[in-house]
Design a protein around this motif. Sequence first.
Motif, PDB file in Angstrom:
ATOM      1  N   LYS A   1       0.840  -1.204   0.000  1.00 38.23           N
ATOM      2  CA  LYS A   1       0.000   0.000   0.000  1.00 38.23           C
ATOM      3  C   LYS A   1       0.876   1.255   0.000  1.00 38.23           C
ATOM      4  O   LYS A   1       0.612   2.207  -0.738  1.00 38.23           O
ATOM      5  CB  LYS A   1      -0.909  -0.012   1.228  1.00 38.23           C
ATOM      6  N   GLN A   2       1.923   1.243   0.807  1.00 33.42           N
ATOM      7  CA  GLN A   2       2.827   2.393   0.874  1.00 33.42           C
ATOM      8  C   GLN A   2       3.567   2.572  -0.450  1.00 33.42           C
ATOM      9  O   GLN A   2       3.710   3.688  -0.938  1.00 33.42           O
ATOM     10  CB  GLN A   2       3.823   2.217   2.010  1.00 33.42           C
ATOM     11  N   ARG A   3       4.008   1.493  -1.040  1.00 28.70           N
ATOM     12  CA  ARG A   3       4.729   1.578  -2.316  1.00 28.70           C
ATOM     13  C   ARG A   3       3.819   2.100  -3.427  1.00 28.70           C
ATOM     14  O   ARG A   3       4.230   2.926  -4.242  1.00 28.70           O
ATOM     15  CB  ARG A   3       5.300   0.218  -2.697  1.00 28.70           C
ATOM     16  N   ALA A   4       2.575   1.610  -3.468  1.00 23.47           N
ATOM     17  CA  ALA A   4       1.633   2.077  -4.492  1.00 23.47           C
ATOM     18  C   ALA A   4       1.360   3.569  -4.317  1.00 23.47           C
ATOM     19  O   ALA A   4       1.297   4.314  -5.299  1.00 23.47           O
ATOM     20  CB  ALA A   4       0.331   1.281  -4.411  1.00 23.47           C
ATOM     21  N   GLY A   5       1.208   4.005  -3.067  1.00 26.22           N
ATOM     22  CA  GLY A   5       0.997   5.428  -2.809  1.00 26.22           C
ATOM     23  C   GLY A   5       2.210   6.255  -3.197  1.00 26.22           C
ATOM     24  O   GLY A   5       2.085   7.362  -3.725  1.00 26.22           O
ATOM     25  N   MET A   6       3.400   5.719  -2.938  1.00 25.08           N
ATOM     26  CA  MET A   6       4.621   6.439  -3.288  1.00 25.08           C
ATOM     27  C   MET A   6       4.798   6.502  -4.803  1.00 25.08           C
ATOM     28  O   MET A   6       5.208   7.535  -5.340  1.00 25.08           O
ATOM     29  CB  MET A   6       5.830   5.773  -2.640  1.00 25.08           C
ATOM     30  N   MET A   7       4.468   5.418  -5.493  1.00 23.77           N
ATOM     31  CA  MET A   7       4.587   5.413  -6.950  1.00 23.77           C
ATOM     32  C   MET A   7       3.633   6.434  -7.565  1.00 23.77           C
ATOM     33  O   MET A   7       3.958   7.069  -8.565  1.00 23.77           O
ATOM     34  CB  MET A   7       4.266   4.025  -7.497  1.00 23.77           C
TER      35      MET A   7
END
Length: 190
Positions: free
Chosen positions: A64-70
């Motif tokens: 979830k954090q990676r998708a938000g960062m991307m």
Amino acid sequence: MFGRKKTLDEDLASQAPAPRPGAKNRPTPKRREQEAANKRPLIITDRKAARGKDKVARREAMAKQRAGMMAGDDRYLPVRDKGPRRRFIRDSVDARWNIGEFILPVMLLVLLISFVGADWATLVVFVLVYGLILVAIIDALLMWLRTKKKIIAKFGQAEKGDAFYAVMRAFQMRRTRMPKPAVERGQHPS
């Protein structure tokens, strides 16, 4: 003679009170029963299952954090990337072609040339490596000076660390930049 009638007591016991609106309408549970229902072990006995649950939960949180960062969502960005100033710097760097982003591919080419072992190959490697680094540094310096003027016009002043942030982003290959570029080349921020 002084006793009650048993039939009257039985009649009263068989009649349950009618439920009242807003009332609990059930008996209060015993303390022992409530404590037993709420009791959970402090240390989980099945450590393998607990480790598996924890691993799955961490993996979901990281995804979830990676998708938000991307996507460039400010809530999921690291502290160094948060804020409108840093977004402006990212967009300014991503909107242009930077010579620094070609250093890594050229270094791979130089590595292959260096295996040749000839004298001319050593000269080509020397010129390519140091020439490209010098040109990339000059390009990054000019890019920062232009970006700094825009930052001062838009935000009032440039903060400490902004130059390093811009130059380091300019030296990364566009595909490997995090957060991902939000603008196309030539689409300069205003």
